[in-house]
Scaffold this motif. Structure first.
Motif, mmCIF file in Angstrom:
data_model
loop_
_atom_site.group_PDB
_atom_site.id
_atom_site.type_symbol
_atom_site.label_atom_id
_atom_site.label_comp_id
_atom_site.label_asym_id
_atom_site.label_seq_id
_atom_site.Cartn_x
_atom_site.Cartn_y
_atom_site.Cartn_z
ATOM 1 N N ARG A 281 -1.194 -4.577 -2.940
ATOM 2 C CA ARG A 281 -0.421 -4.997 -4.118
ATOM 3 C C ARG A 281 -0.885 -4.223 -5.359
ATOM 4 N NH1 ARG A 281 -0.562 -9.992 -3.044
ATOM 5 N NH2 ARG A 281 -2.593 -10.418 -3.941
ATOM 6 N N GLU A 282 -2.201 -4.111 -5.547
ATOM 7 C CA GLU A 282 -2.734 -3.376 -6.703
ATOM 8 C C GLU A 282 -2.382 -1.890 -6.630
ATOM 9 O OE1 GLU A 282 -4.189 -4.612 -9.530
ATOM 10 O OE2 GLU A 282 -3.537 -6.495 -8.637
ATOM 11 N N MET A 283 -2.479 -1.317 -5.427
ATOM 12 C CA MET A 283 -2.166 0.107 -5.256
ATOM 13 C C MET A 283 -0.698 0.375 -5.574
ATOM 14 S SD MET A 283 -4.472 0.669 -1.823
ATOM 15 C CE MET A 283 -3.651 2.147 -1.286
ATOM 16 N N ARG A 284 0.190 -0.521 -5.145
ATOM 17 C CA ARG A 284 1.615 -0.355 -5.454
ATOM 18 C C ARG A 284 1.854 -0.427 -6.949
ATOM 19 N NH1 ARG A 284 3.697 -4.134 -0.519
ATOM 20 N NH2 ARG A 284 3.716 -2.505 1.076
ATOM 21 N N LYS A 285 1.176 -1.366 -7.617
ATOM 22 C CA LYS A 285 1.317 -1.473 -9.079
ATOM 23 C C LYS A 285 0.785 -0.215 -9.765
ATOM 24 C CE LYS A 285 -0.621 -5.282 -10.387
ATOM 25 N NZ LYS A 285 -1.123 -6.620 -10.766
ATOM 26 N N ASP A 286 -0.333 0.302 -9.275
ATOM 27 C CA ASP A 286 -0.917 1.510 -9.867
ATOM 28 C C ASP A 286 0.021 2.706 -9.706
ATOM 29 O OD1 ASP A 286 -3.159 0.050 -10.623
ATOM 30 O OD2 ASP A 286 -4.298 0.622 -8.835
ATOM 31 N N LEU A 287 0.599 2.871 -8.526
ATOM 32 C CA LEU A 287 1.534 3.972 -8.313
ATOM 33 C C LEU A 287 2.791 3.801 -9.159
ATOM 34 C CD1 LEU A 287 1.235 4.697 -4.488
ATOM 35 C CD2 LEU A 287 0.421 6.118 -6.387
ATOM 36 N N ALA A 288 3.242 2.565 -9.345
ATOM 37 C CA ALA A 288 4.410 2.321 -10.206
ATOM 38 C C ALA A 288 4.082 2.710 -11.642
ATOM 39 C CB ALA A 288 4.839 0.861 -10.126
ATOM 40 N N ARG A 289 2.854 2.417 -12.083
ATOM 41 C CA ARG A 289 2.430 2.797 -13.442
ATOM 42 C C ARG A 289 2.353 4.319 -13.563
ATOM 43 N NH1 ARG A 289 2.650 2.587 -18.614
ATOM 44 N NH2 ARG A 289 0.715 3.068 -19.670
ATOM 45 N N LEU A 290 1.809 4.991 -12.552
ATOM 46 C CA LEU A 290 1.742 6.449 -12.563
ATOM 47 C C LEU A 290 3.146 7.041 -12.649
ATOM 48 C CD1 LEU A 290 0.102 9.091 -12.282
ATOM 49 C CD2 LEU A 290 0.327 8.813 -9.797
#
Length: 145
Positions: A129-138
């Motif tokens: 979940r955190e990795m998906r949010k991080d990639l969305a932010r990138l």
């Protein structure tokens, strides 16, 4: 053992996406849990480089050092924790995904120290979940350029 992967397609050319994401100095801008970063070796990044991070995860402040173990500019980057509470490996890969578009894959693998196999099973969905949010932010940051 934890093995978690997330990916996204970013509407920017691969050299731009890879250049930005591979620069540890940009990590606090797109990783929600990374508070600070500093080089332990002289930049720029290359195999053998060491970078220290302070992060917040599961209500804890974690300090750890990653060492770059593989680096192919514009294609892939692999880092392993050289020290810290979670022996982990993080791999970024970048591929062309059509005209001016890049597929970025973020993968974390490892065996968190002091955690049972069950704890690893609980951690994996939270990490994903955190990795998906991080990639969305990138993606948001780079596409706004």
């Amino acid at each position: 053992m934890v093995d978690v992967q997330a990916e996204t397609v970013i509407n920017r050319p691969r050299p731009e996406v890879a250049g930005y994401a591979a620069d540890p100095g940009n990590a606090p801008d797109w990783y929600s849990n990374i508070a600070s970063v500093w080089w332990e070796t002289e930049p720029p990044q290359r195999v053998g480089s060491r970078v220290a991070f302070v992060a917040h995860f599961l209500g804890r402040t974690l300090e750890y050092t990653y060492q770059f173990t593989e680096f192919v500019p514009g294609a892939s980057l692999t880092m392993k924790t050289a020290q810290g509470p979670f022996p982990m490996q993080t791999t970024y890969t970048w591929q062309d995904a059509g005209e001016g578009r890049t597929r970025m894959v973020l993968r974390n693998t490892g065996s968190p120290a002091g955690f049972s196999r069950v704890a690893g099973l609980v951690m994996a969905p939270m990490m994903r979940r955190e990795m998906r949010k991080d990639l969305a932010r990138l993606k948001q940051l780079l596409e706004a350029r």
